[in-house]
Design an enzyme around this catalytic site. Sequence first.
Site, short mmCIF file in Angstrom:
data_model
loop_
_atom_site.label_atom_id
_atom_site.label_comp_id
_atom_site.label_asym_id
_atom_site.label_seq_id
_atom_site.Cartn_x
_atom_site.Cartn_y
_atom_site.Cartn_z
N PRO A 235 9.00 -5.07 -4.91
CA PRO A 235 8.48 -5.17 -6.27
C PRO A 235 7.41 -4.13 -6.54
O PRO A 235 6.70 -3.71 -5.62
CB PRO A 235 7.90 -6.58 -6.32
N CYS A 236 7.31 -3.71 -7.79
CA CYS A 236 6.35 -2.68 -8.16
C CYS A 236 4.95 -3.11 -7.79
O CYS A 236 4.49 -4.20 -8.16
CB CYS A 236 6.42 -2.42 -9.66
N PRO A 237 4.20 -2.30 -7.04
CA PRO A 237 2.92 -2.71 -6.48
C PRO A 237 1.71 -2.36 -7.34
O PRO A 237 1.76 -1.56 -8.25
CB PRO A 237 2.85 -1.90 -5.20
N ARG B 133 1.99 -9.07 -5.02
CA ARG B 133 3.18 -8.27 -4.72
C ARG B 133 2.85 -7.08 -3.83
O ARG B 133 3.72 -6.50 -3.20
CB ARG B 133 3.83 -7.79 -6.01
#
Length: 403
Positions: free
Chosen positions: A79-81, A108
């Site tokens: 997932p986009c951090p 995340r």
Amino acid sequence: MYNFIDLFCGAGGFAKGFEMTGKFKCIGGIDNKPSAIETHKHNFKDSISICEDIRKVPPEKFNKLLNGQKVDLIIGGPPCPTFSTIGHAKIQSVYKDHDDKDITNDPRNDLFLDYFNYVDFFRPDIFVMENVPQFLTKYKGATFNAVKEIIERDLPEYELVKEVKVLNSVNYGVPQNRRRMILVGFKKGMGYKYPEITHWYKEGKFNINPNDSEIDIEKLDKHITVKSAISDLPKITDNWRISEVEYSKHTKLDQFQKLMREKTGKTVKNNICRLTNERAKKVFAHMHQGCIYMDLPPDVRKILPFREDIFKDRLKRLVENNPSWTVLAHIGMDGYMYIHPTEDRTLSVREAARIQSFPDDFVFIGNQQETYVQVGNAVPPLMAKKIAESVYFSFKKFYQKAK
């Protein structure tokens, strides 16, 4: 044959593309969604596919499950951090002075860092990570710069491709506009070159990166259309409940259809189609191809009212001679953004999978919503295949040089 593991694997669209080359074998996958892992297990027989939060499975444990098999490559899409510094000494100083609270609070980040923990442990020759295009610009580029710093500081034997690209799946034979950042890291001395564009779409960008050389359209194939993607699939109706059905045609198939059906017989699975409520179907009847919700007259919109300041394109009918717009996981909710181009219903699971370029022998396991979500979350296999071919070229060139 090179072995790879698939982190945050979902159903396995990324992995399927790599296996379609015949040069790579998926030996392991991990994801925390049970139905996705059941799908992964079903389609990757040689894979140890684990349903677990990756934070609870350190790479040492995963390695034992793999029985010590060599891992040549790691792929995945965490997932986009936003990069939390809590509990992660390796990046404590990266955002020390950043004033955006999201950077230190988003859980995340742990998932993203675990991707690199796996790289650190297994030391594959190459790793490939896909993510949203905004990855490169998030927090004015601070996120991407942090990744580079992590690699330079903690994984010094690796380097990143000099210019990270955003690829559009429509340019690689997928009947869908879908832009994803593809980050590739490799052991020093290997090198990597992104796959050449093979298809063009006149209303889209042939070349996302402005620094690329000019594309000769005459040498490219035309885009794959929605019609090509779904027109040979079984004839079904709204609220279709039978999974395995015979194809609607068996002759005069185009190249895309032949490719999708290469390993199937007369029937195909996952033809489940959701039930559309009567109000929505009344609205669908007023929509031409390409029509969105706000194109409709006010009296028609009143049949199925939404907040018009927010949901301007809440309903969208596909255009059969164009590629589709991006298939999202939201298709698991109602599918109103993916109305069939010529019928007053939304897409079936298999139709959505075709638009994602999943071959028909790839079977999705789970209930209706779960299978739709698996399709929407996936990397298009045909784009993944092109990436895999370019990765294989790096392996081949490197090991020939080593001899």
